[in-house]
Each structure stands twice: as structure tokens, then as C-alpha cells.
Design an enzyme around this catalytic site. Structure first.
Site, PDB file in Angstrom:
ATOM      1  N   ASP A 280     -15.191   2.462   6.938  1.00  0.00           N
ATOM      2  CA  ASP A 280     -14.288   3.393   7.049  1.00  0.00           C
ATOM      3  C   ASP A 280     -15.237   4.353   5.955  1.00  0.00           C
ATOM      4  OD1 ASP A 280     -11.370   4.701   6.783  1.00  0.00           O
ATOM      5  OD2 ASP A 280     -11.698   3.977   4.869  1.00  0.00           O
TER       6      ASP A 280
ATOM      7  N   LYS B 298      -8.390  -1.545   5.600  1.00  0.00           N
ATOM      8  CA  LYS B 298      -8.473  -2.124   4.701  1.00  0.00           C
ATOM      9  C   LYS B 298      -7.599  -2.824   4.239  1.00  0.00           C
ATOM     10  CE  LYS B 298      -8.815   2.473   3.483  1.00  0.00           C
ATOM     11  NZ  LYS B 298      -9.144   3.694   2.645  1.00  0.00           N
TER      12      LYS B 298
ATOM     13  N   HIS C 273       0.176  -1.445   0.436  1.00  0.00           N
ATOM     14  CA  HIS C 273       0.021   0.140   0.150  1.00  0.00           C
ATOM     15  C   HIS C 273       0.877   1.516   0.329  1.00  0.00           C
ATOM     16  CE1 HIS C 273      -3.695   2.219   0.575  1.00  0.00           C
ATOM     17  NE2 HIS C 273      -2.363   3.398   1.941  1.00  0.00           N
TER      18      HIS C 273
ATOM     19  N   ARG D 196     -15.069  12.780   8.761  1.00  0.00           N
ATOM     20  CA  ARG D 196     -13.631  13.679   8.851  1.00  0.00           C
ATOM     21  C   ARG D 196     -12.945  14.271   8.394  1.00  0.00           C
ATOM     22  NH1 ARG D 196     -10.049   8.668   7.929  1.00  0.00           N
ATOM     23  NH2 ARG D 196      -8.337  10.363   8.586  1.00  0.00           N
TER      24      ARG D 196
ATOM     25  N   SER E 293      -7.957   4.028   9.283  1.00  0.00           N
ATOM     26  CA  SER E 293      -8.531   3.443   8.126  1.00  0.00           C
ATOM     27  C   SER E 293      -7.728   2.978   7.167  1.00  0.00           C
ATOM     28  CB  SER E 293      -8.888   5.231   7.741  1.00  0.00           C
ATOM     29  OG  SER E 293      -8.617   5.206   6.222  1.00  0.00           O
TER      30      SER E 293
END
Ligand code: URA
Length: 433
Positions: free
Chosen positions: A161, A187, A82, A168, A183
């Protein structure tokens, strides 16, 4: 249990226990706890932070709020990566085929996302006929047969999320390390991999502007991964200038091909190899990072990584002639050069301005319904440290006539040319594990 007591506890700087975090996540997702109470809690978290056990519990209950992908039918140790995102970041499309060529199964679900250029899926869709929708069975079969598949996300991953991120966004609570870390990690964990390598970008074009902030985020995510039984490593990488030389969807596919043919820019190649090395070591394909880097470079120079890209594109229905001849990628109508206005050395290229410029040309989307133009983008001919002469071309805009003046102006301002030669910046700041 009452939400008001949970808010007061966090507001007063105390630690929330597992039951309280479960109550708030479940209540928010099922609609029994309203936005205004969750907003108050988010602001309390923003100011008071969360300790390790709170942030791990938060992540765990976020994961459990939706589907969790089961990759058990895929043979081998699955490693995902990621990136926290940056301008010109096309590393996933390099690392996927490279790591798959080394034998690590890559079963990746990607998003389109909002941003300066499209997400991984948009970039792949620059390749004619490339299919990002596969059934679960096709997805599993492709990974077992070819070691790689990249598809759009269909499962209902982490609905908590989705709700929390939207809230947010409008309550000024995005920039909170525990909220960002939970968050991202929720995922990744819901996507089913056994291990995760995180590329945490630092610099003007990144979410985290300083090394200290990035380190804190990286340490929090690594700690979450470990406490939820996923081997996790984070690499802090430079995002002061765009990564590589190409920005835009088709442009970036072209550059991916160059790197996989061992002919890509130095910064992009080195960062991709560093992340890929961590992934292959986590998967126990190689014993240590230095050996991994040597072996991965061999896969670039002997053509195996490029062959894997061709195999992957073919397996998902894409036109492989585009990979063999990138001139067949979508092309913009207008190519406009930007020239240096003085002699000197490039001392800075503000990544954020280049990103905004690419978005104005149509390479990215501000809202999720905007349509991307795969053919537009920017080529940076000069990078930080390069010498330039007045009148020399430093960048080229590829466009179909939208916002060309504004984009040109932004690119001009993004380049800082100074009289002194400066050293190019460090690419990799640290590895956290
Ligand atoms: N990316 C995410 O997925 N979540 C955040 O909170 C920030 C960046």
C-alpha cells in the site's frame, strides 16, 4: 506471466484472476515490476473498475506483502474502527474508552497521517508525557488489563500500500473505489482485529462527496471484509460541517473529555454512540443496536467511560491531571474572535475550508516532516441550524500568530448565513452490512 499482458487484459475490461493479481503485487513490492507498468495498470483499474473477487484478491495479496499483527494473546473478541477522515473527527478517542468500558478489548495501532489536524497519535501527544511507543508485550498486557491501548505503528504493515499509494498520488488514480477500498481494508486486516466498523464520511469535508459514492465504497469494503473472514459493518455519516465544535489537537482532546463526561456536542456524541454500538454488537456484548445505545449512554452518564479514559492515559504514562483539568492542555497565545456580519441562521459551514484554516494555523501537516503545534485550533460556537445576530461571535481562532489573516478569511467564507431557518442535516445516512 508478463506484466504487459496483465495491463492489456485490464485495459480491455476483462477480469484479472488470482494468479495475475498476486504476480503484480509481489513483483511491484520486490522491485521486479517498474512504476511505469504499475501506473498503466492503475489507470486501467481506474477506468474499468474491479469486480468483487478481483478487489478481494488485491486486498489479500496487499495484506500478505508485509507483517500481519497477531492479537491472539489478547483475550476476547477484538473490534477495530476506521474513519475515512473528516474535519473535527476525534471519534476514535471517544469510542476507544467507551467501548473498552463496555468490555470490548481495543488494541489500536494509529497513525499520524497528513491532514488538517494531526492524527489520533498527535492528539494524544497533547497530553503531557503520554507514551505512544510500547513494546509488543506492554501493548498486549495493557489491553488485557485495561481493555485499551493505542500505539504508533512499528510493524511493516502493507508495504504494497505504501508503494501503491505514493504512485496513485502522482498518477491521478487516488479516486478509484477498488483502489481506496483495498488500501483501507488491507491495513485494517493486517492490524489483526476480528471485526471492523467503518465510518465512511460523506460531504464537503470528506473524501466521498455524495451518498452514492460513499455507499459504493462502503459496500466494496464490507464485501472485502466478509470474503477475508472479518465481520465488517460500514456506517455512512455526515461530513458537510465539521464534527463537534473543536478543531485542533489539544482542543479536540478537550472535546473528547466533554463527551466522555456526557457533556459534549450532540453530533459528535450521537455519531460516536452509533459506531460504538455497532462495535459492541459485533463483539456480542449486547444483543442489538438499540440496547447497545442505551447501555453506552449509561456508561457516559455514570462516569465509567470517563474513568476508562483516565485509566488508559495513566497506563500509557500520561499526566492525568490534564484529563481532570483540561485547562492544563497546551494553550495558544492569541485568541481571536470571528463575528457574524449579518442576522440570520447558519445554513452551511464548509468543512474543507475550516480544515484548511486549521492547517494554516499549524494544527496539521501537509508533508510528513512538518511539526504540529498542539495548542492551536478553532472553536466553532455556532453550528448549522443555529440562529445568529450580527456582531455575535461565531468562531474563535486559537493561534500563535501564524497565518491568522488567511485563516480568519477562510472561516468567514466557510460560514453561510441565510434569512431562513434550516433544519440541521441528518447525521447518519445508512448502515451497510
Ligand atoms: N485512505 C487510505 O488509507 N487509502 C486510500 O486510498 C484513501 C484513503
Amino acid at each position: 506471466m508478463r506484466m504487459v499482458d496483465i495491463i492489456a487484459k485490464k485495459r480491455n475490461g476483462n477480469t484479472l484472476n488470482e494468479e495475475e493479481i498476486k504476480y503484480f503485487i509481489n513483483g511491484y513490492v520486490d522491485g521486479s515490476i517498474p512504476d511505469y507498468q504499475v501506473s498503466a495498470l492503475l489507470m486501467s483499474i481506474f477506468y474499468n473498475g474491479m469486480n468483487n473477487s478481483e478487489v478481494s484478491n488485491l486486498t489479500k495479496f496487499m495484506v500478505e506483502s508485509g507483517d500481519v499483527i497477531n492479537l491472539d494473546q489478547i483475550k476476547g473478541f477484538k473490534v477495530d474502527k476506521h474513519s475515512t477522515g473528516g474535519v473535527g473527527d476525534k471519534t476514535s478517542l471517544i469510542i476507544g474508552p467507551l467501548v473498552a468500558a463496555a468490555g470490548v478489548p481495543i488494541a489500536k495501532m494509529s497513525g499520524r497521517g497528513l491532514g488538517h489536524t494531526g492524527g489520533t497519535l498527535d492528539k494524544l501527544e497533547s497530553i503531557k508525557n503520554f507514551k505512544i511507543e510500547l513494546t509488543s508485550e506492554q501493548f498486549i498486557n495493557n489491553v488485557n488489563k485495561h481493555k485499551i491501548a493505542i500505539i504508533g505503528q512499528t510493524a511493516n504493515l502493507v508495504p504494497a500500500d505504501k508503494k501503491l499509494y505514493s504512485l496513485r498520488d502522482v498518477t491521478a488514480t487516488v479516486d478509484s473505489i477498488p483502489l481506496i477500498a483495498s488500501s483501507i481494508m488491507s491495513k485494517k486486516i493486517a492490524s489483526g482485529a476480528d471485526a471492523i466498523v467503518l465510518d465512511v464520511k460523506v460531504g464537503s469535508g470528506a473524501f466521498m462527496k455524495t451518498i452514492d459514492e460513499a455507499r459504493k465504497l462502503a459496500e466494496t469494503m464490507v464485501q472485502i471484509g466478509k470474503s477475508l473472514n472479518r465481520k465488517t459493518v460500514a456506517i455512512l455519516t455526515n461530513m458537510d460541517e465539521p464534527l463537534g465544535k473543536e478543531i485542533g489537537n489539544a482542543n479536540e482532546i478537550h472535546e473528547v473529555i466533554q463527551v466522555l463526561k456526557n457533556n459534549g456536542p450532540h453530533d459528535l456524541t450521537e455519531i460516536s454512540i452509533t459506531i460504538a454500538a455497532q462495535m459492541t454488537v459485533l463483539a456480542n456484548v449486547y444483543d442489538d443496536i438499540e440496547i447497545a445505545k442505551i447501555e453506552l449512554r449509561k456508561l457516559l452518564s455514570n462516569g465509567k467511560a470517563f474513568e476508562k479514559l483516565v485509566e488508559f492515559v495513566m497506563a500509557q504514562g500520561g499526566d492525568t491531571s490534564v484529563i481532570h483539568d483540561p485547562n492544563l492542555l497546551p494553550k495558544a497565545k492569541v485568541h481571536s474572535d470571528i463575528k457574524a456580519d449579518q442576522d440570520g441562521f447558519v445554513s452551511k459551514i464548509d468543512a474543507l475550508s475550516i480544515g484548511i484554516s486549521a492547517m494554516l494555523l499549524g494544527a496539521g501537516r501537509k508533508t510528513k516532516d512538518e511539526v504540529i503545534d498542539h495548542s492551536v485550533g478553532i472553536t466553532l460556537h455556532k453550528k448549522v441550524g443555529d440562529k445568529v445576530n450580527q456582531g455575535e461571535v461565531i468562531a474563535t481562532i486559537h493561534c500563535n500568530n501564524s497565518n491568522i489573516d488567511e485563516s480568519t478569511d477562510l472561516i468567514h467564507k466557510a460560514y453561510l448565513i441565510s434569512n431562513e431557518a434550516i433544519k440541521s442535516s441528518k447525521l447518519i445516512y445508512d448502515v451497510i452490512q
